[in-house]
Design a protein around this motif. Structure first.
Motif, PDB file in Angstrom:
ATOM      1  N   ILE A 152       0.851  -1.183   0.000  1.00  0.00           N
ATOM      2  CA  ILE A 152       0.000   0.000   0.000  1.00  0.00           C
ATOM      3  C   ILE A 152       0.896   1.245   0.000  1.00  0.00           C
ATOM      4  O   ILE A 152       1.991   1.228   0.557  1.00  0.00           O
ATOM      5  N   PRO A 153       0.439   2.327  -0.619  1.00  0.00           N
ATOM      6  CA  PRO A 153       1.216   3.573  -0.575  1.00  0.00           C
ATOM      7  C   PRO A 153       1.336   4.074   0.858  1.00  0.00           C
ATOM      8  O   PRO A 153       0.413   3.925   1.662  1.00  0.00           O
ATOM      9  N   ASN A 154       2.460   4.668   1.190  1.00  0.00           N
ATOM     10  CA  ASN A 154       2.659   5.192   2.540  1.00  0.00           C
ATOM     11  C   ASN A 154       1.613   6.226   2.920  1.00  0.00           C
ATOM     12  O   ASN A 154       1.274   6.375   4.095  1.00  0.00           O
ATOM     13  N   ARG A 155       1.092   6.940   1.940  1.00  0.00           N
ATOM     14  CA  ARG A 155       0.125   7.997   2.242  1.00  0.00           C
ATOM     15  C   ARG A 155      -1.141   7.443   2.894  1.00  0.00           C
ATOM     16  O   ARG A 155      -1.819   8.170   3.623  1.00  0.00           O
ATOM     17  N   VAL A 156      -1.464   6.169   2.630  1.00  0.00           N
ATOM     18  CA  VAL A 156      -2.655   5.572   3.242  1.00  0.00           C
ATOM     19  C   VAL A 156      -2.498   5.571   4.764  1.00  0.00           C
ATOM     20  O   VAL A 156      -3.419   5.925   5.504  1.00  0.00           O
ATOM     21  N   LEU A 157      -1.305   5.187   5.229  1.00  0.00           N
ATOM     22  CA  LEU A 157      -1.056   5.174   6.670  1.00  0.00           C
ATOM     23  C   LEU A 157      -0.896   6.597   7.204  1.00  0.00           C
ATOM     24  O   LEU A 157      -1.345   6.913   8.307  1.00  0.00           O
ATOM     25  N   GLU A 158      -0.258   7.459   6.414  1.00  0.00           N
ATOM     26  CA  GLU A 158      -0.053   8.849   6.845  1.00  0.00           C
ATOM     27  C   GLU A 158      -1.385   9.572   7.028  1.00  0.00           C
ATOM     28  O   GLU A 158      -1.523  10.431   7.901  1.00  0.00           O
ATOM     29  N   LEU A 159      -2.385   9.240   6.203  1.00  0.00           N
ATOM     30  CA  LEU A 159      -3.685   9.911   6.271  1.00  0.00           C
ATOM     31  C   LEU A 159      -4.601   9.309   7.333  1.00  0.00           C
ATOM     32  O   LEU A 159      -5.651   9.878   7.631  1.00  0.00           O
ATOM     33  N   ALA A 160      -4.208   8.160   7.880  1.00  0.00           N
ATOM     34  CA  ALA A 160      -5.044   7.529   8.909  1.00  0.00           C
ATOM     35  C   ALA A 160      -5.156   8.444  10.131  1.00  0.00           C
ATOM     36  O   ALA A 160      -4.212   9.127  10.501  1.00  0.00           O
ATOM     37  N   ASP A 161      -6.327   8.457  10.734  1.00  0.00           N
ATOM     38  CA  ASP A 161      -6.555   9.299  11.912  1.00  0.00           C
ATOM     39  C   ASP A 161      -5.902   8.715  13.161  1.00  0.00           C
ATOM     40  O   ASP A 161      -5.552   9.450  14.083  1.00  0.00           O
ATOM     41  N   GLU A 162      -5.748   7.403  13.183  1.00  0.00           N
ATOM     42  CA  GLU A 162      -5.132   6.752  14.350  1.00  0.00           C
ATOM     43  C   GLU A 162      -4.455   5.471  13.897  1.00  0.00           C
ATOM     44  O   GLU A 162      -4.997   4.727  13.068  1.00  0.00           O
ATOM     45  N   VAL A 163      -3.271   5.213  14.415  1.00  0.00           N
ATOM     46  CA  VAL A 163      -2.544   3.973  14.133  1.00  0.00           C
ATOM     47  C   VAL A 163      -2.225   3.308  15.465  1.00  0.00           C
ATOM     48  O   VAL A 163      -1.596   3.911  16.336  1.00  0.00           O
ATOM     49  N   VAL A 164      -2.660   2.077  15.614  1.00  0.00           N
ATOM     50  CA  VAL A 164      -2.464   1.330  16.862  1.00  0.00           C
ATOM     51  C   VAL A 164      -1.502   0.172  16.600  1.00  0.00           C
ATOM     52  O   VAL A 164      -1.734  -0.651  15.708  1.00  0.00           O
ATOM     53  N   LEU A 165      -0.421   0.115  17.357  1.00  0.00           N
ATOM     54  CA  LEU A 165       0.529  -0.985  17.234  1.00  0.00           C
ATOM     55  C   LEU A 165       0.058  -2.164  18.076  1.00  0.00           C
ATOM     56  O   LEU A 165      -0.157  -2.030  19.275  1.00  0.00           O
ATOM     57  N   VAL A 166      -0.103  -3.308  17.435  1.00  0.00           N
ATOM     58  CA  VAL A 166      -0.426  -4.551  18.132  1.00  0.00           C
ATOM     59  C   VAL A 166       0.863  -5.368  18.178  1.00  0.00           C
ATOM     60  O   VAL A 166       1.362  -5.816  17.144  1.00  0.00           O
TER      61      VAL A 166
END
Length: 367
Positions: A152-166
């Motif tokens: 996936i393009p990095n921008r998909v993660l950059e645009l996410a409102d929240e990223v949770v590390l499991v």
């Protein structure tokens, strides 16, 4: 172009170092918690891979029937985006964000389906393994010997409102494999001998931790001291610039830091063919060493360097130190000294690398 009168939905991504760390279960658990709090939640797409624990976590959640598609005489299933939009819940749970859809689908990738849901105003929870990020593809292949096809393009993660590390330890994940909680028993031995080797998992875990730490630093701690080193090299239109860039790349590698190559060009000054060629060679070399090349147009060179350093949260600046005549040394402070004055309010180390005499006469405008 897709236009919508709805607000854009919020996207929460559960990310981990590898399959089996518990991303999908965590997503389902939080989805059920939202359901108990009164949110209208549905499962848009769930991949259990035969894992009983995952299937149990999905109990009590409404699942949208999948769309059946035939490809090369085989019946396959994908998320039915149209059915999700028609149902119009408040929150949609979508597993395996990097998945490639069956040929003939409306959109090629599942992350594009998720983007459609977000643009329609629906909130989405999704899952992702770190190795599927486009920018890490070469590094993951080097570390593990596995070339990841679905990215996936990095921008998909950059645009996410929240990223949770499991996160779990490599040893815990290997135990889960041996207990049959990740793959079928007949696949465990091969998995442990290849992708799930401890050294691979340690490297992937570090990538995951760093990705989330960088996001926290950029989003929440803009005014505090950076959590990791960041190197910026200032390039001019000299033949020695490539040597300077290589030195900066070695410094960045030693610090395990990202590298930014900056050139500031006076818009009122026309570059010669030779100077333009040098900049293009520097751009290519920067790409080869894994750095980012940035060109800024400004007649105010030193303030521009200081501004970019602050915006990019740079901790180390590499600057070429050219020999100057005694006459110039008497009447003008060195560029490095003037730059230090510009950076006085920032916690940045300055590295001066001897370049010898520049091939082109210095205008003292393009570091």
């Amino acid at each position: 172009m897709i236009r919508s009168t709805h607000r854009r939905g919020r996207h929460k991504v559960f990310i981990g170092m590898a399959p089996g760390v518990g991303k999908t279960c965590r997503m389902l658990q939080e989805g059920k918690e939202m359901l108990r709090e009164g949110t209208d939640v549905v499962v848009g797409l769930l991949e259990t891979h035969g894992r009983l624990e995952t299937a149990r976590q999905a109990e009590g959640l409404e699942q949208i029937p999948r769309k059946r598609m035939r490809y090369q005489d085989v019946d396959l299933e994908e998320m039915d985006v149209g059915a999700v939009l028609a149902r119009r819940p408040q929150l949609v749970l979508v597993d395996e964000l990097a998945h490639t859809n069956v040929p003939g689908s409306e959109r090629e990738k599942r992350w594009q389906d998720v983007e459609m849901l977000l643009l329609s105003g629906l909130d989405v929870y999704s899952t992702l393994n770190i190795q599927h990020l486009e920018s890490l593809n070469d590094l993951v292949a080097e570390l593990t010997g596995v070339v990841v096809r679905e990215r996936i393009p990095n921008r998909v993660l950059e645009l996410a409102d929240e990223v949770v590390l499991v996160d779990v330890t490599p040893e815990t994940l290997q135990e889960r494999l041996k207990e049959g909680k990740v793959y079928a028993p007949e696949k465990v031995g091969q998995a442990l001998a290849n992708f799930f080797q401890r050294r691979h998992l340690v490297a992937l875990r570090e990538l995951s931790l760093r990705e989330v730490a960088d996001r926290v630093e950029n989003d929440i701690l803009p005014s505090l001291t950076p959590l990791r080193e960041r190197v910026m090299v200032c390039l001019a239109n000299y033949h020695t610039s490539k040597r300077l860039l290589r030195r900066a790349a070695r410094l960045a590698a030693a610090m395990d830091a990202p590298l930014l190559a900056l050139t500031v060009q006076d818009p009122n000054r026309f570059l010669s063919r030779e100077e333009s060629l040098i900049l293009e060679e520097c751009r290519q070399l920067c790409d080869d060493v894994g750095g980012t090349f940035l060109r800024e147009e400004s007649a105010e060179i030193l303030p521009t360097i200081a501004r970019v350093a602050q915006e990019k949260r740079i901790t180390q600046i590499v600057l070429g130190q050219t020999m100057r005549s005694r006459f110039k040394a008497l009447f003008r402070r060195p560029l490095s000294e003037r730059l230090q004055h510009q950076l006085r309010s920032l916690s940045i180390d300055l590295h001066l690398i001897s370049e010898g005499l520049p091939v082109q006469p210095s205008h003292d405008t393009a570091p």
